[in-house]
Design a protein around this motif. Sequence first.
Motif, PDB file in Angstrom:
ATOM      1  N   GLY A 281      34.875  41.755  42.170  1.00  0.00           N
ATOM      2  CA  GLY A 281      35.645  42.024  40.954  1.00  0.00           C
ATOM      3  C   GLY A 281      37.109  42.257  41.264  1.00  0.00           C
ATOM      4  O   GLY A 281      38.004  41.753  40.566  1.00  0.00           O
ATOM      5  N   LEU A 282      37.367  43.007  42.343  1.00  0.00           N
ATOM      6  CA  LEU A 282      38.745  43.256  42.772  1.00  0.00           C
ATOM      7  C   LEU A 282      39.417  41.957  43.202  1.00  0.00           C
ATOM      8  O   LEU A 282      40.577  41.690  42.854  1.00  0.00           O
ATOM      9  N   LEU A 283      38.691  41.131  43.934  1.00  0.00           N
ATOM     10  CA  LEU A 283      39.226  39.837  44.368  1.00  0.00           C
ATOM     11  C   LEU A 283      39.509  38.934  43.173  1.00  0.00           C
ATOM     12  O   LEU A 283      40.526  38.232  43.133  1.00  0.00           O
ATOM     13  N   PHE A 284      38.622  38.976  42.193  1.00  0.00           N
ATOM     14  CA  PHE A 284      38.812  38.174  40.971  1.00  0.00           C
ATOM     15  C   PHE A 284      40.100  38.571  40.247  1.00  0.00           C
ATOM     16  O   PHE A 284      40.878  37.720  39.806  1.00  0.00           O
ATOM     17  N   VAL A 285      40.338  39.875  40.126  1.00  0.00           N
ATOM     18  CA  VAL A 285      41.548  40.382  39.459  1.00  0.00           C
ATOM     19  C   VAL A 285      42.802  39.962  40.230  1.00  0.00           C
ATOM     20  O   VAL A 285      43.820  39.584  39.632  1.00  0.00           O
ATOM     21  N   ILE A 286      42.739  39.989  41.567  1.00  0.00           N
ATOM     22  CA  ILE A 286      43.898  39.621  42.394  1.00  0.00           C
ATOM     23  C   ILE A 286      44.176  38.123  42.310  1.00  0.00           C
ATOM     24  O   ILE A 286      45.326  37.681  42.193  1.00  0.00           O
ATOM     25  N   VAL A 287      43.112  37.324  42.336  1.00  0.00           N
ATOM     26  CA  VAL A 287      43.255  35.863  42.398  1.00  0.00           C
ATOM     27  C   VAL A 287      43.630  35.266  41.040  1.00  0.00           C
ATOM     28  O   VAL A 287      44.344  34.261  40.977  1.00  0.00           O
ATOM     29  N   PHE A 288      43.166  35.879  39.960  1.00  0.00           N
ATOM     30  CA  PHE A 288      43.331  35.298  38.623  1.00  0.00           C
ATOM     31  C   PHE A 288      44.773  34.885  38.306  1.00  0.00           C
ATOM     32  O   PHE A 288      44.999  33.754  37.832  1.00  0.00           O
ATOM     33  N   PRO A 289      45.796  35.760  38.512  1.00  0.00           N
ATOM     34  CA  PRO A 289      47.176  35.355  38.182  1.00  0.00           C
ATOM     35  C   PRO A 289      47.634  34.113  38.956  1.00  0.00           C
ATOM     36  O   PRO A 289      48.344  33.255  38.385  1.00  0.00           O
ATOM     37  N   PHE A 290      47.238  34.007  40.235  1.00  0.00           N
ATOM     38  CA  PHE A 290      47.642  32.845  41.039  1.00  0.00           C
ATOM     39  C   PHE A 290      46.985  31.564  40.530  1.00  0.00           C
ATOM     40  O   PHE A 290      47.626  30.509  40.434  1.00  0.00           O
ATOM     41  N   ARG A 355      35.265  28.225  47.349  1.00  0.00           N
ATOM     42  CA  ARG A 355      34.360  28.908  46.409  1.00  0.00           C
ATOM     43  C   ARG A 355      35.101  29.826  45.423  1.00  0.00           C
ATOM     44  O   ARG A 355      34.513  30.750  44.879  1.00  0.00           O
ATOM     45  N   ILE A 356      36.396  29.574  45.215  1.00  0.00           N
ATOM     46  CA  ILE A 356      37.169  30.405  44.281  1.00  0.00           C
ATOM     47  C   ILE A 356      36.683  30.188  42.855  1.00  0.00           C
ATOM     48  O   ILE A 356      36.713  31.117  42.029  1.00  0.00           O
ATOM     49  N   ASP A 357      36.204  28.973  42.559  1.00  0.00           N
ATOM     50  CA  ASP A 357      35.747  28.679  41.201  1.00  0.00           C
ATOM     51  C   ASP A 357      34.547  29.532  40.795  1.00  0.00           C
ATOM     52  O   ASP A 357      34.259  29.701  39.602  1.00  0.00           O
ATOM     53  N   GLU A 358      33.838  30.106  41.771  1.00  0.00           N
ATOM     54  CA  GLU A 358      32.643  30.907  41.489  1.00  0.00           C
ATOM     55  C   GLU A 358      32.976  32.354  41.099  1.00  0.00           C
ATOM     56  O   GLU A 358      32.125  33.070  40.570  1.00  0.00           O
ATOM     57  N   LEU A 359      34.191  32.812  41.365  1.00  0.00           N
ATOM     58  CA  LEU A 359      34.531  34.221  41.184  1.00  0.00           C
ATOM     59  C   LEU A 359      34.283  34.768  39.767  1.00  0.00           C
ATOM     60  O   LEU A 359      33.800  35.891  39.613  1.00  0.00           O
ATOM     61  N   ILE A 363      31.528  38.378  36.017  1.00  0.00           N
ATOM     62  CA  ILE A 363      31.391  38.862  34.633  1.00  0.00           C
ATOM     63  C   ILE A 363      29.910  38.946  34.252  1.00  0.00           C
ATOM     64  O   ILE A 363      29.460  39.927  33.657  1.00  0.00           O
ATOM     65  N   SER A 364      29.140  37.919  34.625  1.00  0.00           N
ATOM     66  CA  SER A 364      27.705  37.890  34.320  1.00  0.00           C
ATOM     67  C   SER A 364      26.949  38.945  35.114  1.00  0.00           C
ATOM     68  O   SER A 364      25.960  39.503  34.632  1.00  0.00           O
ATOM     69  N   VAL A 365      27.418  39.218  36.353  1.00  0.00           N
ATOM     70  CA  VAL A 365      26.775  40.248  37.167  1.00  0.00           C
ATOM     71  C   VAL A 365      27.001  41.620  36.545  1.00  0.00           C
ATOM     72  O   VAL A 365      26.073  42.430  36.438  1.00  0.00           O
ATOM     73  N   ILE A 366      28.229  41.888  36.110  1.00  0.00           N
ATOM     74  CA  ILE A 366      28.557  43.171  35.487  1.00  0.00           C
ATOM     75  C   ILE A 366      27.771  43.353  34.189  1.00  0.00           C
ATOM     76  O   ILE A 366      27.319  44.456  33.866  1.00  0.00           O
ATOM     77  N   ARG A 367      27.557  42.266  33.471  1.00  0.00           N
ATOM     78  CA  ARG A 367      26.780  42.334  32.229  1.00  0.00           C
ATOM     79  C   ARG A 367      25.285  42.549  32.483  1.00  0.00           C
ATOM     80  O   ARG A 367      24.532  42.826  31.555  1.00  0.00           O
ATOM     81  N   GLY A 368      24.859  42.361  33.714  1.00  0.00           N
ATOM     82  CA  GLY A 368      23.446  42.519  34.038  1.00  0.00           C
ATOM     83  C   GLY A 368      22.620  41.271  33.826  1.00  0.00           C
ATOM     84  O   GLY A 368      21.386  41.313  33.895  1.00  0.00           O
ATOM     85  N   GLU A 369      23.281  40.121  33.593  1.00  0.00           N
ATOM     86  CA  GLU A 369      22.563  38.864  33.368  1.00  0.00           C
ATOM     87  C   GLU A 369      22.292  38.129  34.675  1.00  0.00           C
ATOM     88  O   GLU A 369      21.414  37.263  34.736  1.00  0.00           O
ATOM     89  N   MET A 370      23.066  38.461  35.711  1.00  0.00           N
ATOM     90  CA  MET A 370      22.896  37.840  37.022  1.00  0.00           C
ATOM     91  C   MET A 370      22.908  38.925  38.084  1.00  0.00           C
ATOM     92  O   MET A 370      23.262  40.081  37.828  1.00  0.00           O
ATOM     93  N   THR A 371      22.518  38.527  39.280  1.00  0.00           N
ATOM     94  CA  THR A 371      22.623  39.393  40.446  1.00  0.00           C
ATOM     95  C   THR A 371      23.312  38.586  41.540  1.00  0.00           C
ATOM     96  O   THR A 371      23.637  37.414  41.334  1.00  0.00           O
ATOM     97  N   PHE A 372      23.573  39.190  42.667  1.00  0.00           N
ATOM     98  CA  PHE A 372      24.269  38.432  43.711  1.00  0.00           C
ATOM     99  C   PHE A 372      23.332  37.493  44.462  1.00  0.00           C
ATOM    100  O   PHE A 372      23.722  36.398  44.856  1.00  0.00           O
ATOM    101  N   ILE A 373      22.092  37.908  44.677  1.00  0.00           N
ATOM    102  CA  ILE A 373      21.153  37.099  45.447  1.00  0.00           C
ATOM    103  C   ILE A 373      19.958  36.750  44.574  1.00  0.00           C
ATOM    104  O   ILE A 373      19.298  37.633  44.027  1.00  0.00           O
TER     105      ILE A 373
END
Length: 456
Positions: A281-290, A355-359, A363-373
Amino acid sequence: MPKVSILNSVERKFILLIGDTLIVLASLNLFINHAIDKQYVSSNLKVSVVTFGILTFFALSYILDFYNLEKVSRRRYVLSQSVYITVFFVFWVFLFTVFVYDVSYWRIPLLSFLLLTPIEVGLWRLFFSNVFKIIPTTKNVLYVYDENAMDNLKEHLEYINGDGKNTFYRVKLTYCIDNKASFLKKRTFLKAIDKIDSWILNLRNYDDLPKDLEVLMLDSILNKKEVISYSSFYENVYEAMPIKSHHHSFYELLQLRNRKIRYLQVIFSYLVNFILSFLVGLLFVIVFPFVWFLNLFFNRGPILYSQLRVGQYGKEFKIYKFRSMVVDAERSGAKMATKNDARITPFGKVLRVFRIDELPQIISVIRGEMTFIGPRPERKVFVDQLNDKLPFYGIRHLFKPGITGWAQVKYKYGEDLEDSIRKLEYDLYYIKNRSITLDLRIIFKTVTTVLFSRGV
């Protein structure tokens, strides 16, 4: 007189591991007790350097597939890989002492550590590969099957002999138990069986085994020969489930049984999701503006795109990704992405490589719809096609879908329905063998895939 059993791949890897470990420990002893000035050597330094050295060596070995017996058997490859990995090892151990401890060195012992360790590991592995060129390593197989497995006979034999890899098994004899013209008592057949090292059985009902063949099989077991099912062979060698072997054998494939709740697995999964959600999530926030800024010039259009995917218990949910394809990429209808898809933009290729497109999936993980593995979520149009073709496909939906999974780190990029079938074999293996150890392997392989930009 019983025939001496051929060492299996696990036993050969263990011998290789023992040799590597002895050399690594000897080289660390040289470094600590002779290369470093004695006035700086302490118990704390010894423990730290040995621990760091061993962890570094085996981490590099795992990342760079140092215990792949196929690679070890190639003389040119084994030398170059041994030197490559061991040079990294000695270099990192040396840097560790430089930055962590203020020490001085004796030049000749230090050079011996830096130069001789790669040579010693290379020579040991060259010796190992040459020894196993003399000692038999491939098991001669008797493949016993019934009429249910007859349709896929050619494919099964290819998998036993090696589907793009050395399985260390070779089919020398086949026998169909439904064959009316039995030749079990013929001298030529009995002589052929005597040269067999392993029996692989692919049967619907083991009670259908002819009595004469059963006697021969029991005699082979007493002579320390291997007797396994095709499902067990496939699972051990390919780390996947052979769904094409027995469409009826649901229980044999998954070995369904009443298990106690694995509290450690539940706690581990929760911690992994919590920690990685924060980091990604932190990486997503950092990468998003770029990504947003570069998207204005090199990938004009919406920065994100969403799709409906099938999740746990068959419920659909929205998945988000950074857009890597042209706008309206599916104007002509739903189509699986391929590795060199013409719809992918130049900027999108960069996003995919790292794999930046996957970041945005965080959002789905935080919502509880997905998990990491877990099994990767698929679109309903493809799920419907695969459900019609494969009787086991719906089992994937017992668990929440994941950002990464066993199929993703073990198999190539899925481009068609046939690839989806192969990936399902790995998903079923994960569902059956789900554990903390397997989850750690997936995390480790995912990290190395991203770092080394490997396609999966």
